[in-house]
Motif scaffolding. Structure first.
Motif, PDB file in Angstrom:
ATOM      1  N   ARG A 136       0.358  -6.743   5.825  1.00  0.00           N
ATOM      2  CA  ARG A 136       1.272  -6.594   4.676  1.00  0.00           C
ATOM      3  C   ARG A 136       0.793  -5.504   3.725  1.00  0.00           C
ATOM      4  O   ARG A 136       1.585  -4.720   3.206  1.00  0.00           O
ATOM      5  CB  ARG A 136       1.396  -7.931   3.936  1.00  0.00           C
ATOM      6  CG  ARG A 136       2.218  -8.940   4.679  1.00  0.00           C
ATOM      7  CD  ARG A 136       2.481 -10.187   3.848  1.00  0.00           C
ATOM      8  NE  ARG A 136       2.986 -11.245   4.686  1.00  0.00           N
ATOM      9  CZ  ARG A 136       2.347 -12.365   4.976  1.00  0.00           C
ATOM     10  NH1 ARG A 136       1.168 -12.603   4.444  1.00  0.00           N
ATOM     11  NH2 ARG A 136       2.883 -13.263   5.773  1.00  0.00           N
ATOM     12  N   GLU A 139       1.589  -2.275   5.338  1.00  0.00           N
ATOM     13  CA  GLU A 139       3.034  -2.028   5.252  1.00  0.00           C
ATOM     14  C   GLU A 139       3.418  -1.554   3.856  1.00  0.00           C
ATOM     15  O   GLU A 139       4.214  -0.615   3.709  1.00  0.00           O
ATOM     16  CB  GLU A 139       3.815  -3.308   5.598  1.00  0.00           C
ATOM     17  CG  GLU A 139       3.856  -3.613   7.068  1.00  0.00           C
ATOM     18  CD  GLU A 139       4.579  -4.938   7.354  1.00  0.00           C
ATOM     19  OE1 GLU A 139       4.885  -5.690   6.412  1.00  0.00           O
ATOM     20  OE2 GLU A 139       4.824  -5.201   8.539  1.00  0.00           O
ATOM     21  N   GLN A 140       2.861  -2.171   2.826  1.00  0.00           N
ATOM     22  CA  GLN A 140       3.160  -1.752   1.455  1.00  0.00           C
ATOM     23  C   GLN A 140       2.633  -0.346   1.196  1.00  0.00           C
ATOM     24  O   GLN A 140       3.312   0.473   0.562  1.00  0.00           O
ATOM     25  CB  GLN A 140       2.545  -2.728   0.449  1.00  0.00           C
ATOM     26  CG  GLN A 140       3.223  -4.071   0.410  1.00  0.00           C
ATOM     27  CD  GLN A 140       2.481  -5.070  -0.476  1.00  0.00           C
ATOM     28  OE1 GLN A 140       1.396  -4.799  -0.951  1.00  0.00           O
ATOM     29  NE2 GLN A 140       3.101  -6.240  -0.665  1.00  0.00           N
ATOM     30  N   GLU A 143       4.874   2.044   2.974  1.00  0.00           N
ATOM     31  CA  GLU A 143       6.158   2.136   2.276  1.00  0.00           C
ATOM     32  C   GLU A 143       6.031   2.989   1.013  1.00  0.00           C
ATOM     33  O   GLU A 143       6.890   3.801   0.711  1.00  0.00           O
ATOM     34  CB  GLU A 143       6.670   0.733   1.924  1.00  0.00           C
ATOM     35  CG  GLU A 143       8.089   0.688   1.458  1.00  0.00           C
ATOM     36  CD  GLU A 143       9.073   1.172   2.509  1.00  0.00           C
ATOM     37  OE1 GLU A 143      10.022   1.880   2.131  1.00  0.00           O
ATOM     38  OE2 GLU A 143       8.907   0.854   3.700  1.00  0.00           O
ATOM     39  N   SER A 144       4.946   2.792   0.284  1.00  0.00           N
ATOM     40  CA  SER A 144       4.776   3.572  -0.949  1.00  0.00           C
ATOM     41  C   SER A 144       4.479   5.043  -0.651  1.00  0.00           C
ATOM     42  O   SER A 144       4.810   5.917  -1.445  1.00  0.00           O
ATOM     43  CB  SER A 144       3.676   2.976  -1.817  1.00  0.00           C
ATOM     44  OG  SER A 144       2.430   3.092  -1.177  1.00  0.00           O
TER      45      SER A 144
END
Length: 174
Positions: A136, A139-140, A143-144
């Motif tokens: 996670r 993934e964050q 994404e950022s």
């Protein structure tokens, strides 16, 4: 039970019961145990142990019955029959007790194995949860950084479009 009312078949049965109840001397028993112990499989050793535990308490009674058979054969038959019944009852109780102990030991082993497997499962679940947490986080982070990365790649892919007037001015000067 009256010994005078017994039939010849019953008398023979009583004699067979007396002969079926072996009299084991302590010397012979210890010698047999030392002679046979290394050669017996675990199941044979267990059977031998059961047999010893079943017959051992009845040895003094069997000696008395043997003496009684010589002295009063008519009275020996009902006595032998009664001893045989008690011996079967004792064997049944002893067998049940031994089986119960084996079951408790097996149950304890299974409980220990279950505890070990539960600890292993909990450890694996903790590792899984940590990996999910890291996933996670990545993934964050992805994404950022995706937006700025896409802009950089777009700029790299189309450099002429963004800086076309400056590029044309530079090209004319040369």
């Amino acid at each position: 039970m009256d010994a005078s009312n017994s039939s010849p078949d019953q008398e023979r049965e009583g004699e067979q019961q007396l002969s079926a109840l072996p009299i084991v001397c302590e010397k012979d028993n210890s010698q047999e145990a030392s002679d046979h112990t290394p050669m017996l499989s675990p199941s044979q050793q267990e059977a031998e142990t059961r047999h010893t535990l079943v017959t051992e308490p009845f040895q003094p009674i069997l000696k008395v019955l043997a003496d009684l058979e010589r002295d009063d054969p008519k009275f020996a038959f009902p006595a032998a029959r009664l001893v045989g019944l008690y011996r079967r009852l004792w064997e049944s109780c002893l067998s049940k007790h031994i089986d119960g102990q084996k079951l408790e030991q097996s149950n304890q082993i299974l409980k220990e194995a279950s505890t070990h497997l539960s600890k292993t499962r909990d450890g694996l679940q903790l590792r899984h949860d940590k990996q999910l947490s890291r996933l996670r986080f990545f993934e964050q982070a992805l994404e950022s950084s995706r937006g700025p990365l896409i802009r950089v790649l777009d700029d790299w892919d189309h450099p002429c479009r963004l800086n076309l007037p400056g590029f044309l001015d530079n090209a004319r000067e040369e």
